[in-house]
Design a protein around this motif. Structure first.
Motif, PDB file in Angstrom:
ATOM      1  N   THR A  10       6.972   6.944  -5.548  1.00 39.07           N
ATOM      2  CA  THR A  10       6.589   7.261  -4.419  1.00 39.07           C
ATOM      3  C   THR A  10       7.145   8.587  -3.928  1.00 39.07           C
ATOM      4  OG1 THR A  10       5.582   5.116  -4.153  1.00 39.07           O
ATOM      5  CG2 THR A  10       5.735   6.307  -2.033  1.00 39.07           C
ATOM      6  N   TRP A  11       8.287   8.507  -3.756  1.00 39.88           N
ATOM      7  CA  TRP A  11       9.523   9.345  -3.191  1.00 39.88           C
ATOM      8  C   TRP A  11       9.108  10.661  -4.011  1.00 39.88           C
ATOM      9  CZ3 TRP A  11      12.651   9.807   0.880  1.00 39.88           C
ATOM     10  CH2 TRP A  11      13.322  10.784   0.917  1.00 39.88           C
ATOM     11  N   PHE A  12       9.240  10.643  -5.082  1.00 40.98           N
ATOM     12  CA  PHE A  12       8.831  11.964  -5.875  1.00 40.98           C
ATOM     13  C   PHE A  12       7.703  12.481  -6.060  1.00 40.98           C
ATOM     14  CE2 PHE A  12      13.267  10.919  -7.670  1.00 40.98           C
ATOM     15  CZ  PHE A  12      13.962  11.822  -7.208  1.00 40.98           C
ATOM     16  N   ASN A  13       6.616  11.773  -6.463  1.00 42.34           N
ATOM     17  CA  ASN A  13       5.424  12.167  -6.529  1.00 42.34           C
ATOM     18  C   ASN A  13       4.165  11.824  -5.533  1.00 42.34           C
ATOM     19  OD1 ASN A  13       6.386  13.185  -9.099  1.00 42.34           O
ATOM     20  ND2 ASN A  13       6.024  11.260  -9.993  1.00 42.34           N
ATOM     21  N   GLY A  14       4.637  11.139  -4.551  1.00 40.96           N
ATOM     22  CA  GLY A  14       3.636  10.723  -3.681  1.00 40.96           C
ATOM     23  C   GLY A  14       3.430  11.300  -2.461  1.00 40.96           C
ATOM     24  N   GLU A  15       2.232  11.291  -1.900  1.00 46.34           N
ATOM     25  CA  GLU A  15       1.954  11.835  -0.439  1.00 46.34           C
ATOM     26  C   GLU A  15       1.123  10.678   0.279  1.00 46.34           C
ATOM     27  OE1 GLU A  15      -0.224  15.563  -0.156  1.00 46.34           O
ATOM     28  OE2 GLU A  15      -2.079  14.727  -0.885  1.00 46.34           O
ATOM     29  N   GLN A  16       1.675  10.412   1.372  1.00 48.96           N
ATOM     30  CA  GLN A  16       0.813   9.172   2.205  1.00 48.96           C
ATOM     31  C   GLN A  16      -0.364   9.715   2.690  1.00 48.96           C
ATOM     32  OE1 GLN A  16       3.252   7.036   5.251  1.00 48.96           O
ATOM     33  NE2 GLN A  16       1.640   6.031   5.819  1.00 48.96           N
ATOM     34  N   VAL A  17      -1.247   8.989   2.227  1.00 49.15           N
ATOM     35  CA  VAL A  17      -2.811   9.475   2.921  1.00 49.15           C
ATOM     36  C   VAL A  17      -3.215   8.743   4.126  1.00 49.15           C
ATOM     37  CG1 VAL A  17      -5.031   9.481   2.118  1.00 49.15           C
ATOM     38  CG2 VAL A  17      -3.397   9.847   0.419  1.00 49.15           C
ATOM     39  N   GLY A  18      -2.641   7.321   4.071  1.00 48.86           N
ATOM     40  CA  GLY A  18      -3.186   6.658   5.498  1.00 48.86           C
ATOM     41  C   GLY A  18      -2.316   4.989   5.500  1.00 48.86           C
ATOM     42  N   LYS A  19      -2.890   4.395   6.268  1.00 50.54           N
ATOM     43  CA  LYS A  19      -2.441   2.954   6.510  1.00 50.54           C
ATOM     44  C   LYS A  19      -3.624   2.317   7.148  1.00 50.54           C
ATOM     45  CE  LYS A  19       1.020   0.990   9.250  1.00 50.54           C
ATOM     46  NZ  LYS A  19       2.330   1.109  10.388  1.00 50.54           N
ATOM     47  N   ASP A  20      -3.633   0.871   6.640  1.00 52.02           N
ATOM     48  CA  ASP A  20      -5.093   0.168   7.089  1.00 52.02           C
ATOM     49  C   ASP A  20      -4.081  -0.859   8.351  1.00 52.02           C
ATOM     50  OD1 ASP A  20      -3.378  -2.220   5.921  1.00 52.02           O
ATOM     51  OD2 ASP A  20      -4.670  -2.143   4.112  1.00 52.02           O
ATOM     52  N   SER A  21      -5.240  -1.779   8.725  1.00 50.47           N
ATOM     53  CA  SER A  21      -4.873  -2.555   9.712  1.00 50.47           C
ATOM     54  C   SER A  21      -3.851  -3.645   9.523  1.00 50.47           C
ATOM     55  CB  SER A  21      -6.178  -3.157  10.470  1.00 50.47           C
ATOM     56  OG  SER A  21      -6.753  -4.096   9.495  1.00 50.47           O
ATOM     57  N   PHE A  22      -3.695  -3.954   8.093  1.00 53.74           N
ATOM     58  CA  PHE A  22      -2.434  -5.035   7.736  1.00 53.74           C
ATOM     59  C   PHE A  22      -1.170  -4.184   7.558  1.00 53.74           C
ATOM     60  CE2 PHE A  22      -6.676  -6.588   6.266  1.00 53.74           C
ATOM     61  CZ  PHE A  22      -6.544  -7.883   6.912  1.00 53.74           C
ATOM     62  N   TYR A  27      -1.149   5.969  -1.024  1.00 53.63           N
ATOM     63  CA  TYR A  27      -0.557   7.084  -1.342  1.00 53.63           C
ATOM     64  C   TYR A  27      -1.348   7.609  -2.506  1.00 53.63           C
ATOM     65  CZ  TYR A  27       3.886   5.725   0.841  1.00 53.63           C
ATOM     66  OH  TYR A  27       4.749   5.413   1.813  1.00 53.63           O
ATOM     67  N   GLN A  28      -1.387   8.768  -2.746  1.00 54.23           N
ATOM     68  CA  GLN A  28      -1.977   9.671  -3.885  1.00 54.23           C
ATOM     69  C   GLN A  28      -0.880  10.706  -4.406  1.00 54.23           C
ATOM     70  OE1 GLN A  28      -5.612  11.657  -2.857  1.00 54.23           O
ATOM     71  NE2 GLN A  28      -4.573  13.004  -1.615  1.00 54.23           N
ATOM     72  N   ARG A  37      -6.146  12.945  -8.996  1.00 51.05           N
ATOM     73  CA  ARG A  37      -4.736  12.557  -8.463  1.00 51.05           C
ATOM     74  C   ARG A  37      -4.812  10.832  -8.553  1.00 51.05           C
ATOM     75  NH1 ARG A  37      -3.064  15.904  -3.540  1.00 51.05           N
ATOM     76  NH2 ARG A  37      -5.104  15.587  -2.587  1.00 51.05           N
ATOM     77  N   ARG A  38      -3.719  10.129  -9.098  1.00 52.60           N
ATOM     78  CA  ARG A  38      -3.366   8.744  -9.070  1.00 52.60           C
ATOM     79  C   ARG A  38      -3.477   8.465  -7.578  1.00 52.60           C
ATOM     80  NH1 ARG A  38       1.080   6.324 -12.080  1.00 52.60           N
ATOM     81  NH2 ARG A  38      -0.164   4.293 -11.704  1.00 52.60           N
ATOM     82  N   ARG A  39      -3.798   7.126  -7.303  1.00 51.13           N
ATOM     83  CA  ARG A  39      -3.899   6.698  -5.980  1.00 51.13           C
ATOM     84  C   ARG A  39      -3.215   5.049  -6.063  1.00 51.13           C
ATOM     85  NH1 ARG A  39     -10.121   7.869  -4.469  1.00 51.13           N
ATOM     86  NH2 ARG A  39      -9.896  10.251  -4.261  1.00 51.13           N
ATOM     87  N   TRP A  40      -2.509   4.682  -5.172  1.00 49.07           N
ATOM     88  CA  TRP A  40      -1.848   3.456  -5.037  1.00 49.07           C
ATOM     89  C   TRP A  40      -1.627   2.903  -3.666  1.00 49.07           C
ATOM     90  CZ3 TRP A  40       0.606   7.820  -6.642  1.00 49.07           C
ATOM     91  CH2 TRP A  40       2.058   8.145  -5.853  1.00 49.07           C
ATOM     92  N   VAL A  41      -1.172   1.832  -3.658  1.00 52.70           N
ATOM     93  CA  VAL A  41      -0.980   0.832  -2.394  1.00 52.70           C
ATOM     94  C   VAL A  41       0.456   0.508  -2.434  1.00 52.70           C
ATOM     95  CG1 VAL A  41      -2.182  -0.977  -2.864  1.00 52.70           C
ATOM     96  CG2 VAL A  41      -1.729  -0.438  -0.528  1.00 52.70           C
ATOM     97  N   ILE A  42       1.090   0.412  -1.308  1.00 52.64           N
ATOM     98  CA  ILE A  42       2.537  -0.097  -1.096  1.00 52.64           C
ATOM     99  C   ILE A  42       1.909  -1.396  -0.031  1.00 52.64           C
ATOM    100  CG2 ILE A  42       4.743  -0.214  -0.270  1.00 52.64           C
ATOM    101  CD1 ILE A  42       5.179   2.351  -1.694  1.00 52.64           C
ATOM    102  N   TYR A  43       2.110  -2.617  -0.409  1.00 51.59           N
ATOM    103  CA  TYR A  43       1.657  -3.588   0.694  1.00 51.59           C
ATOM    104  C   TYR A  43       2.770  -3.879   1.522  1.00 51.59           C
ATOM    105  CZ  TYR A  43      -1.418  -4.645  -3.187  1.00 51.59           C
ATOM    106  OH  TYR A  43      -2.421  -4.515  -4.089  1.00 51.59           O
ATOM    107  N   ASN A  44       2.256  -4.520   2.769  1.00 52.88           N
ATOM    108  CA  ASN A  44       3.144  -4.692   3.913  1.00 52.88           C
ATOM    109  C   ASN A  44       3.247  -6.147   3.616  1.00 52.88           C
ATOM    110  OD1 ASN A  44       4.413  -4.921   6.242  1.00 52.88           O
ATOM    111  ND2 ASN A  44       2.573  -5.198   7.461  1.00 52.88           N
ATOM    112  N   GLY A  45       4.599  -6.424   2.964  1.00 56.28           N
ATOM    113  CA  GLY A  45       4.798  -7.938   2.558  1.00 56.28           C
ATOM    114  C   GLY A  45       4.466  -8.192   1.305  1.00 56.28           C
ATOM    115  N   LYS A  46       4.183  -9.436   0.852  1.00 56.94           N
ATOM    116  CA  LYS A  46       3.865  -9.988  -0.407  1.00 56.94           C
ATOM    117  C   LYS A  46       2.872  -9.015  -1.068  1.00 56.94           C
ATOM    118  CE  LYS A  46       1.977 -13.848  -2.200  1.00 56.94           C
ATOM    119  NZ  LYS A  46       1.592 -15.342  -2.200  1.00 56.94           N
TER     120      LYS A  46
END
Length: 118
Positions: A10-22, A27-28, A37-46
């Motif tokens: 995420t640090w090297f290749n990702g750009e934050q696209v947004g955030k949800d209510s949780f 990122y993409q 472009r690849r897309r992924w999520v980093i969860y808030n918590g578990k």
């Protein structure tokens, strides 16, 4: 919680696209090497896939192209998203469940057991 490899990618290749209510972050890839472009999520918590609301799931899986800009706009028939509660205190427990006291109402008499003799 993201592991170390995900954080480095995420640090090297990702750009934050947004955030949800949780509080999940989406990122993409900054640059596309093979079409999209690849897309992924980093969860808030578990890490729990059911914590991703439907509109963000659609974006992650390329069902929609644009990131949900107004995900709070809900139709009257839509219920609020909730993660899967299995294994938690919020899980559904029917009457008679062991954790609900283990007692259920007696059968009403409309049940007739099957027997192979017919």
């Amino acid at each position: 919680m993201a592991n170390a490899i995900t954080k480095v990618i995420t640090w090297f290749n990702g750009e934050q696209v947004g955030k949800d209510s949780f509080g999940n972050l989406y990122y993409q890839q900054r640059k596309s090497s093979k079409g999209r472009r690849r897309r992924w999520v980093i969860y808030n918590g578990k890490d729990e896939a059911s914590a991703v609301p439907a509109e963000f799931h659609a974006w992650l899986h390329y069902t929609i192209d644009e990131f949900p800009s107004n995900p709070t706009q809900r139709r009257p028939w839509m219920s609020e998203h909730e993660p899967n509660h299995t294994g938690t205190e919020l899980a559904y427990r029917p009457p008679g469940h062991v954790l609900q006291g283990g007692h259920r109402e007696k059968a009403t008499g409309d049940y007739q057991a099957w027997s192979p003799e017919g």
